[in-house]
Design a protein around this motif. Structure first.
Motif, PDB file in Angstrom:
ATOM      1  N   UNK A   1       0.806  -1.225   0.000  1.00 31.93           N
ATOM      2  CA  UNK A   1       0.000   0.000   0.000  1.00 31.93           C
ATOM      3  C   UNK A   1       0.838   1.273   0.000  1.00 31.93           C
ATOM      4  N   UNK A   2       1.998   1.231   0.654  1.00 29.21           N
ATOM      5  CA  UNK A   2       2.950   2.337   0.612  1.00 29.21           C
ATOM      6  C   UNK A   2       4.306   1.739   0.273  1.00 29.21           C
ATOM      7  N   UNK A   3       5.250   2.572  -0.065  1.00 23.79           N
ATOM      8  CA  UNK A   3       6.526   2.109  -0.612  1.00 23.79           C
ATOM      9  C   UNK A   3       7.326   1.209   0.324  1.00 23.79           C
ATOM     10  N   UNK A   4       7.171   1.350   1.639  1.00 26.92           N
ATOM     11  CA  UNK A   4       8.019   0.589   2.547  1.00 26.92           C
ATOM     12  C   UNK A   4       7.271  -0.457   3.386  1.00 26.92           C
ATOM     13  N   UNK A   5       6.000  -0.727   3.078  1.00 27.08           N
ATOM     14  CA  UNK A   5       5.227  -1.746   3.796  1.00 27.08           C
ATOM     15  C   UNK A   5       4.641  -2.731   2.792  1.00 27.08           C
ATOM     16  N   UNK A   6       4.832  -4.030   3.070  1.00 31.85           N
ATOM     17  CA  UNK A   6       4.272  -5.085   2.236  1.00 31.85           C
ATOM     18  C   UNK A   6       3.463  -6.042   3.105  1.00 31.85           C
ATOM     19  N   UNK A   7       2.227  -6.272   2.712  1.00 32.91           N
ATOM     20  CA  UNK A   7       1.363  -7.259   3.352  1.00 32.91           C
ATOM     21  C   UNK A   7       1.273  -8.451   2.415  1.00 32.91           C
ATOM     22  N   UNK A   8       1.475  -9.656   2.923  1.00 35.78           N
ATOM     23  CA  UNK A   8       1.441 -10.822   2.053  1.00 35.78           C
ATOM     24  C   UNK A   8       0.786 -12.001   2.752  1.00 35.78           C
ATOM     25  N   UNK A   9       0.394 -12.969   1.958  1.00 31.49           N
ATOM     26  CA  UNK A   9      -0.215 -14.175   2.483  1.00 31.49           C
ATOM     27  C   UNK A   9      -0.097 -15.299   1.482  1.00 31.49           C
TER      28      UNK A   9
ATOM     29  N   UNK B   1       7.966  -4.272   7.137  1.00 31.96           N
ATOM     30  CA  UNK B   1       8.063  -2.825   7.198  1.00 31.96           C
ATOM     31  C   UNK B   1       9.528  -2.441   7.108  1.00 31.96           C
ATOM     32  N   UNK B   2       9.901  -1.866   5.963  1.00 32.92           N
ATOM     33  CA  UNK B   2      11.267  -1.367   5.774  1.00 32.92           C
ATOM     34  C   UNK B   2      11.331  -0.002   6.438  1.00 32.92           C
ATOM     35  N   UNK B   3      12.190   0.135   7.466  1.00 31.89           N
ATOM     36  CA  UNK B   3      12.182   1.313   8.318  1.00 31.89           C
ATOM     37  C   UNK B   3      12.617   2.584   7.603  1.00 31.89           C
ATOM     38  N   UNK B   4      13.470   2.458   6.602  1.00 30.25           N
ATOM     39  CA  UNK B   4      13.841   3.589   5.755  1.00 30.25           C
ATOM     40  C   UNK B   4      13.637   3.145   4.317  1.00 30.25           C
ATOM     41  N   UNK B   5      13.307   4.067   3.465  1.00 26.48           N
ATOM     42  CA  UNK B   5      13.050   3.726   2.069  1.00 26.48           C
ATOM     43  C   UNK B   5      14.344   3.779   1.262  1.00 26.48           C
TER      44      UNK B   5
ATOM     45  N   UNK C   1      14.674  -3.868   8.390  1.00 25.48           N
ATOM     46  CA  UNK C   1      13.307  -4.304   8.141  1.00 25.48           C
ATOM     47  C   UNK C   1      12.762  -4.996   9.377  1.00 25.48           C
ATOM     48  N   UNK C   2      11.532  -4.671   9.723  1.00 24.22           N
ATOM     49  CA  UNK C   2      10.829  -5.343  10.803  1.00 24.22           C
ATOM     50  C   UNK C   2       9.735  -6.194  10.166  1.00 24.22           C
ATOM     51  N   UNK C   3       9.708  -7.481  10.496  1.00 24.09           N
ATOM     52  CA  UNK C   3       8.752  -8.413   9.907  1.00 24.09           C
ATOM     53  C   UNK C   3       8.008  -9.162  11.001  1.00 24.09           C
ATOM     54  N   UNK C   4       6.722  -9.373  10.775  1.00 20.55           N
ATOM     55  CA  UNK C   4       5.907 -10.209  11.653  1.00 20.55           C
ATOM     56  C   UNK C   4       5.160 -11.184  10.767  1.00 20.55           C
ATOM     57  N   UNK C   5       5.153 -12.459  11.153  1.00 22.05           N
ATOM     58  CA  UNK C   5       4.469 -13.453  10.328  1.00 22.05           C
ATOM     59  C   UNK C   5       3.734 -14.461  11.192  1.00 22.05           C
ATOM     60  N   UNK C   6       2.783 -15.118  10.561  1.00 25.15           N
ATOM     61  CA  UNK C   6       2.003 -16.179  11.195  1.00 25.15           C
ATOM     62  C   UNK C   6       1.807 -17.274  10.156  1.00 25.15           C
TER      63      UNK C   6
ATOM     64  N   UNK D   1      11.902  -9.012  -2.113  1.00 29.95           N
ATOM     65  CA  UNK D   1      10.755  -8.132  -2.316  1.00 29.95           C
ATOM     66  C   UNK D   1       9.956  -8.667  -3.497  1.00 29.95           C
ATOM     67  N   UNK D   2       8.657  -8.937  -3.333  1.00 31.63           N
ATOM     68  CA  UNK D   2       7.884  -9.459  -4.467  1.00 31.63           C
ATOM     69  C   UNK D   2       7.672  -8.451  -5.578  1.00 31.63           C
ATOM     70  N   UNK D   3       8.042  -7.190  -5.340  1.00 31.37           N
ATOM     71  CA  UNK D   3       7.835  -6.156  -6.343  1.00 31.37           C
ATOM     72  C   UNK D   3       9.175  -5.688  -6.895  1.00 31.37           C
ATOM     73  N   UNK D   4       9.439  -5.837  -8.161  1.00 31.93           N
ATOM     74  CA  UNK D   4      10.691  -5.329  -8.715  1.00 31.93           C
ATOM     75  C   UNK D   4      10.681  -3.813  -8.769  1.00 31.93           C
ATOM     76  N   UNK D   5      11.856  -3.241  -8.774  1.00 26.52           N
ATOM     77  CA  UNK D   5      11.962  -1.780  -8.848  1.00 26.52           C
ATOM     78  C   UNK D   5      11.884  -1.329 -10.286  1.00 26.52           C
TER      79      UNK D   5
END
Length: 121
Positions: A40-48, A68-72, A78-83, A117-121
């Motif tokens: 949704x924003x450049x430094x946060x990725x939600x995945x499942x 969450x990439x702390x700086x762009x 990077x801080x990651x949380x998963x389940x 990163x699932x999104x290429x630059x």
């Protein structure tokens, strides 16, 4: 043997991987894995992900994560949380009862350096 593909479209990503089992001795069993992500924003990725077909005895059926990439910047922390929901199938006991054990695994990671990163630059 696996066949995989990924579609990146704007802020969305969809991946599909199929593992073909029983081709080589001691190989993975049949498995279909569907992965999806949104940034949704450049430094946060939600995945499942979900594995609607998985014939292995120890399987991860579904799960999700947030990164969450702390700086762009490249290689920034990077801080990651998963389940993930795990299933372990031990077959049946001597009375015919199923020995299926489920487990939920939660992980929090702090990483410094490059990350996939699932999104290429």
């Amino acid at each position: 043997m696996a066949l995989s593909g990924r579609l990146n479209w704007g802020i969305f990503s969809l991946g599909l991987t199929n593992y073909f089992g029983d081709i080589l001795p001691n190989s993975y069993d049949d498995r279909l894995l569907i992965e999806f992500a949104v940034r949704p924003v450049n430094n946060i990725t939600l995945s499942g992900y979900i594995a609607p077909i998985d014939k292995t005895s120890s399987r991860s059926v579904y799960g999700s994560s947030i990164n969450w990439r702390l700086k762009n910047q490249p290689n920034s922390p990077t801080l990651s949380a998963s389940w993930q929901h795990q299933e372990y199938d031990y077959g049946n006991d001597i009375f015919g009862n199923s020995l299926l054990v489920t487990d939920n695994i939660f992980t929090i990671l702090f990483r410094v350096g490059s990350s996939p990163n699932p999104f290429p630059r």
